[in-house]
Design a protein around this motif. Structure first.
Motif, mmCIF file in Angstrom:
data_model
loop_
_atom_site.group_PDB
_atom_site.id
_atom_site.type_symbol
_atom_site.label_atom_id
_atom_site.label_comp_id
_atom_site.label_asym_id
_atom_site.label_seq_id
_atom_site.Cartn_x
_atom_site.Cartn_y
_atom_site.Cartn_z
ATOM 1 N N MET A 23 121.588 -22.964 23.529
ATOM 2 C CA MET A 23 120.184 -22.920 23.117
ATOM 3 C C MET A 23 120.056 -23.822 21.894
ATOM 4 S SD MET A 23 117.877 -19.716 21.832
ATOM 5 C CE MET A 23 116.099 -19.807 21.967
ATOM 6 N N ILE A 24 119.130 -24.762 21.970
ATOM 7 C CA ILE A 24 118.817 -25.618 20.832
ATOM 8 C C ILE A 24 117.375 -25.335 20.454
ATOM 9 C CG2 ILE A 24 118.515 -28.000 20.037
ATOM 10 C CD1 ILE A 24 120.805 -28.799 21.853
ATOM 11 N N TYR A 25 117.147 -25.090 19.171
ATOM 12 C CA TYR A 25 115.790 -24.793 18.722
ATOM 13 C C TYR A 25 115.494 -25.514 17.418
ATOM 14 C CZ TYR A 25 118.191 -21.337 15.795
ATOM 15 O OH TYR A 25 119.037 -20.729 14.910
ATOM 16 N N GLN A 26 114.217 -25.662 17.153
ATOM 17 C CA GLN A 26 113.765 -26.263 15.908
ATOM 18 C C GLN A 26 113.861 -25.199 14.822
ATOM 19 O OE1 GLN A 26 109.805 -27.252 17.055
ATOM 20 N NE2 GLN A 26 110.383 -29.163 18.042
ATOM 21 N N LEU A 27 114.614 -25.490 13.793
ATOM 22 C CA LEU A 27 114.826 -24.517 12.725
ATOM 23 C C LEU A 27 113.506 -24.059 12.110
ATOM 24 C CD1 LEU A 27 116.945 -22.992 11.103
ATOM 25 C CD2 LEU A 27 117.027 -24.937 9.532
ATOM 26 N N GLU A 28 112.548 -24.955 12.026
ATOM 27 C CA GLU A 28 111.248 -24.627 11.442
ATOM 28 C C GLU A 28 110.513 -23.547 12.229
ATOM 29 O OE1 GLU A 28 112.406 -28.811 10.642
ATOM 30 O OE2 GLU A 28 112.146 -27.661 12.472
ATOM 31 N N LYS A 29 110.838 -23.406 13.494
ATOM 32 C CA LYS A 29 110.153 -22.435 14.355
ATOM 33 C C LYS A 29 111.010 -21.203 14.641
ATOM 34 C CE LYS A 29 107.215 -25.888 16.500
ATOM 35 N NZ LYS A 29 106.920 -26.671 17.695
ATOM 36 N N MET A 30 112.135 -21.083 13.960
ATOM 37 C CA MET A 30 113.062 -19.998 14.259
ATOM 38 C C MET A 30 112.396 -18.628 14.164
ATOM 39 S SD MET A 30 116.870 -19.193 12.798
ATOM 40 C CE MET A 30 116.416 -18.698 11.157
ATOM 41 N N ASN A 31 111.605 -18.387 13.139
ATOM 42 C CA ASN A 31 110.963 -17.076 12.995
ATOM 43 C C ASN A 31 109.997 -16.767 14.136
ATOM 44 O OD1 ASN A 31 112.349 -16.487 10.659
ATOM 45 N ND2 ASN A 31 110.781 -17.372 9.343
ATOM 46 N N LEU A 32 109.462 -17.802 14.765
ATOM 47 C CA LEU A 32 108.560 -17.610 15.897
ATOM 48 C C LEU A 32 109.316 -17.377 17.203
ATOM 49 C CD1 LEU A 32 106.088 -20.536 15.077
ATOM 50 C CD2 LEU A 32 105.818 -18.111 14.506
ATOM 51 N N LEU A 33 110.614 -17.606 17.178
ATOM 52 C CA LEU A 33 111.426 -17.547 18.397
ATOM 53 C C LEU A 33 112.348 -16.329 18.445
ATOM 54 C CD1 LEU A 33 112.404 -21.333 18.576
ATOM 55 C CD2 LEU A 33 110.662 -20.137 19.920
ATOM 56 N N GLU A 34 112.046 -15.321 17.665
ATOM 57 C CA GLU A 34 112.899 -14.137 17.603
ATOM 58 C C GLU A 34 113.141 -13.538 18.995
ATOM 59 O OE1 GLU A 34 113.055 -10.897 14.308
ATOM 60 O OE2 GLU A 34 111.412 -10.403 15.690
ATOM 61 N N LYS A 35 112.070 -13.371 19.763
ATOM 62 C CA LYS A 35 112.184 -12.785 21.108
ATOM 63 C C LYS A 35 113.068 -13.648 22.003
ATOM 64 C CE LYS A 35 109.340 -11.905 25.172
ATOM 65 N NZ LYS A 35 108.041 -12.203 25.741
ATOM 66 N N GLU A 36 112.837 -14.956 21.986
ATOM 67 C CA GLU A 36 113.590 -15.872 22.844
ATOM 68 C C GLU A 36 115.069 -15.931 22.445
ATOM 69 O OE1 GLU A 36 110.672 -16.441 21.421
ATOM 70 O OE2 GLU A 36 109.301 -17.041 23.021
ATOM 71 N N ILE A 37 115.346 -15.899 21.156
ATOM 72 C CA ILE A 37 116.738 -15.904 20.689
ATOM 73 C C ILE A 37 117.426 -14.614 21.133
ATOM 74 C CG2 ILE A 37 118.231 -15.900 18.649
ATOM 75 C CD1 ILE A 37 116.068 -17.719 17.295
ATOM 76 N N GLY A 38 116.730 -13.486 20.990
ATOM 77 C CA GLY A 38 117.278 -12.205 21.443
ATOM 78 C C GLY A 38 117.567 -12.202 22.928
ATOM 79 N N GLN A 39 116.652 -12.768 23.718
ATOM 80 C CA GLN A 39 116.868 -12.844 25.170
ATOM 81 C C GLN A 39 118.066 -13.736 25.490
ATOM 82 O OE1 GLN A 39 112.999 -14.191 26.504
ATOM 83 N NE2 GLN A 39 112.277 -12.090 26.829
ATOM 84 N N PHE A 40 118.185 -14.840 24.773
ATOM 85 C CA PHE A 40 119.304 -15.751 25.004
ATOM 86 C C PHE A 40 120.641 -15.043 24.778
ATOM 87 C CE2 PHE A 40 122.439 -18.815 23.402
ATOM 88 C CZ PHE A 40 122.531 -19.652 24.505
#
Length: 107
Positions: A23-40
């Motif tokens: 999973m590669i994500y934009q660090l600036e959006k990490m707080n918005l991606l909590e659900k997606e990171i958890g699912q990953f």
């Protein structure tokens, strides 16, 4: 990674290579991606906790002053925001927002 597409609107992409998932994500959006990171990570009750915030450090006032007084060379500034990395992992809208944020620091 440049040969693979990246979803700049969502701010992340997941790549599967056999039994390897990345999973590669934009660090600036990490707080918005909590659900997606958890699912990953397949963690049902996943929660991001902010524990290393510069505002809570002894150097916070120095850090803020440095950000205000920092002056960037115009060529360096343009090169940073027009490079291959930025154009692959960020939308033109995101890049415009970053440039607007930092343009006051360009000499």
């Amino acid at each position: 990674m440049y040969q693979l597409p990246f979803d700049t609107e969502k701010g992340y992409s997941i790549y599967r290579f056999g039994n390897l998932n990345i999973m590669i994500y934009q660090l600036e959006k990490m707080n918005l991606l909590e659900k997606e990171i958890g699912q990953f990570f397949q963690i049902k009750e996943f929660k991001l906790i902010k524990i290393n915030d510069s505002q809570d450090k002894w150097y916070s006032s120095l850090y803020e002053r440095t950000k205000r007084k920092l002056r960037l060379d115009g060529n360096y500034f343009e090169k940073c925001y027009s490079g291959k990395f930025m154009n692959h992992f960020y939308s033109s809208k995101d890049i415009a927002i970053f440039k607007e944020k930092w343009k006051k620091n360009v000499k």
